[in-house]
Design an enzyme around this catalytic site. Structure first.
Site, PDB file in Angstrom:
ATOM      1  N   ARG A   1       0.862  -1.174   0.000  1.00  0.00           N
ATOM      2  CA  ARG A   1       0.000   0.000   0.000  1.00  0.00           C
ATOM      3  C   ARG A   1       0.898   1.224   0.000  1.00  0.00           C
ATOM      4  O   ARG A   1       1.948   1.235   0.640  1.00  0.00           O
ATOM      5  CB  ARG A   1      -0.923   0.023   1.228  1.00  0.00           C
ATOM      6  CG  ARG A   1      -2.120  -0.925   1.132  1.00  0.00           C
ATOM      7  CD  ARG A   1      -3.139  -0.406   0.133  1.00  0.00           C
ATOM      8  NE  ARG A   1      -4.332  -1.232   0.061  1.00  0.00           N
ATOM      9  CZ  ARG A   1      -4.517  -2.193  -0.828  1.00  0.00           C
ATOM     10  NH1 ARG A   1      -3.560  -2.463  -1.704  1.00  0.00           N
ATOM     11  NH2 ARG A   1      -5.633  -2.888  -0.851  1.00  0.00           N
TER      12      ARG A   1
ATOM     13  N   GLU B   1      -2.585   7.791  -4.615  1.00  0.00           N
ATOM     14  CA  GLU B   1      -2.849   7.399  -5.997  1.00  0.00           C
ATOM     15  C   GLU B   1      -4.294   7.655  -6.388  1.00  0.00           C
ATOM     16  O   GLU B   1      -5.194   7.559  -5.554  1.00  0.00           O
ATOM     17  CB  GLU B   1      -2.468   5.932  -6.229  1.00  0.00           C
ATOM     18  CG  GLU B   1      -3.203   4.891  -5.422  1.00  0.00           C
ATOM     19  CD  GLU B   1      -2.681   3.486  -5.733  1.00  0.00           C
ATOM     20  OE1 GLU B   1      -3.445   2.738  -6.388  1.00  0.00           O
ATOM     21  OE2 GLU B   1      -1.554   3.139  -5.332  1.00  0.00           O
TER      22      GLU B   1
ATOM     23  N   HIS C   1      -0.018   0.469 -10.431  1.00  0.00           N
ATOM     24  CA  HIS C   1      -0.760  -0.485  -9.602  1.00  0.00           C
ATOM     25  C   HIS C   1      -1.170  -1.721 -10.418  1.00  0.00           C
ATOM     26  O   HIS C   1      -2.350  -2.042 -10.577  1.00  0.00           O
ATOM     27  CB  HIS C   1      -1.992   0.169  -8.976  1.00  0.00           C
ATOM     28  CG  HIS C   1      -2.412  -0.492  -7.695  1.00  0.00           C
ATOM     29  ND1 HIS C   1      -2.839   0.204  -6.588  1.00  0.00           N
ATOM     30  CD2 HIS C   1      -2.456  -1.806  -7.329  1.00  0.00           C
ATOM     31  CE1 HIS C   1      -3.137  -0.644  -5.609  1.00  0.00           C
ATOM     32  NE2 HIS C   1      -2.904  -1.867  -6.047  1.00  0.00           N
TER      33      HIS C   1
END
Length: 316
Positions: free
Chosen positions: A232, A261, A279
């Site tokens: 994360r 993000e 991601h």
């Protein structure tokens, strides 16, 4: 038939199965639910299939009609699951299915950062490559080096196993509780000890560990050290990492996740010694379909009155 909101466009097979099971509404946008959409969803739908970025704070639950949020993903720190449980709202997730896919992306980032692959591709695509020469883009080796894992769960162990057997890497790790593995791995007493020992430090800690990797941990790393994060974004103090990269106090970083993000700081994007991916940890069709089917299994079981397969630990 239960009314269910799909909070994002999921793979076609998942949408088709959901439509067979429920009265489905599709939020057909790449953007997360904003506050207005979230409040409307909680008042209108029996269940919500949500994912990263769809934030559900404690204040969202007391007046909710919704009785289950099936999270599409393992991490669910965007949902206040404890508050949901108190309000009688079930929260589920999708553990296990993305283990190897995420470990593979971590390996990709390690190799790209060590061998300066992103930097080399940018040079070539910009038309600036003038041919091979002996000192061009010299990077760091990974074979036989030491990999440090922060968070020795499924994904951390999967990466460690690939690195040990594939590249002969020595494995050290830090975990909050004692762990053992089916391959050689040494548990160290602190994050700083792992950072000081390892040539590559890979973060696999769960969400909710904000700034677990802080300026102190980064300062413990070797000047040739490489930091990898597929966990994360908020697990790393992003500002401290940028400082360390700009000042060349560590060799490189490979990141798949970011603190805010999809916003990525301009200072970070400007760094040649940072490999940045959007991601991609679980981004294979088979994995995304497996995640979707697991989330639908949780919804189906709940509305059929059966125990859900994957409640989060906060659930009664």
């Amino acid at each position: 038939m239960a009314k269910v909101l799909l909070a994002r466009r999921f793979p076609d097979s998942i949408i088709a199965r959901a439509e067979r099971l429920f009265d489905v509404t599709l939020h057909d946008s790449p953007d997360p639910l904003d506050q207005s959409a979230r409040e409307a969803a909680l008042s209108e739908y029996d269940g919500i299939m949500a994912t990263l970025g769809d934030t559900f704070p404690a204040s969202a639950f007391p007046a909710a009609r919704t009785k289950i949020i099936a999270n599409f993903g393992v991490g669910y720190n965007h949902i206040d699951a404890a508050a949901a449980a108190q309000a009688g709202v079930m929260v589920t997730n999708t553990p296990g299915v993305l283990t190897d896919a995420t470990a593979d992306i971590a390996m990709t980032l390690m190799l790209m950062a060590a061998r300066r692959a992103g930097e080399g591709e940018r040079m070539l695509r910009a038309g600036n490559w003038q041919g091979w020469h002996p000192t061009q883009l010299m990077g760091e080796d990974v074979t036989g080096r030491t990999l440090g894992i922060i968070g020795f769960g499924r994904i951390g162990q999967a990466m460690a196993r690939k690195a040990h057997y594939g590249f002969g890497m020595r494995i050290v790790f830090h975990n909050r509780s004692p762990k053992t593995a089916d391959f050689p791995a040494e548990q160290l007493g602190s994050i700083e000890e792992v950072c000081a020992t390892a040539d590559v430090v890979a973060i696999h800690a769960p969400g909710g560990n904000r700034h677990l990797i802080d300026a102190k941990a980064l300062a413990a790393m070797k000047p040739t050290g490489i930091l990898i994060n597929t966990a994360r974004g908020d697990v790393v103090d992003e500002a401290a990492l940028i400082d360390a990269l700009e000042q060349r106090r560590i060799f490189a970083a490979g990141l798949d996740v970011y603190d805010q993000e999809p916003h990525v700081p301009a200072r970070l994007m400007a760094l040649e010694n940072a490999v940045l991916l959007p991601h991609l940890g679980s981004a294979s069709l088979l994995v995304r379909e497996a995640m979707g089917n697991m989330a639908l299994d949780n919804l189906d079981a709940f509305f059929a009155g059966r125990p859900v397969p994957n409640p989060t630990p906060e659930m009664p």
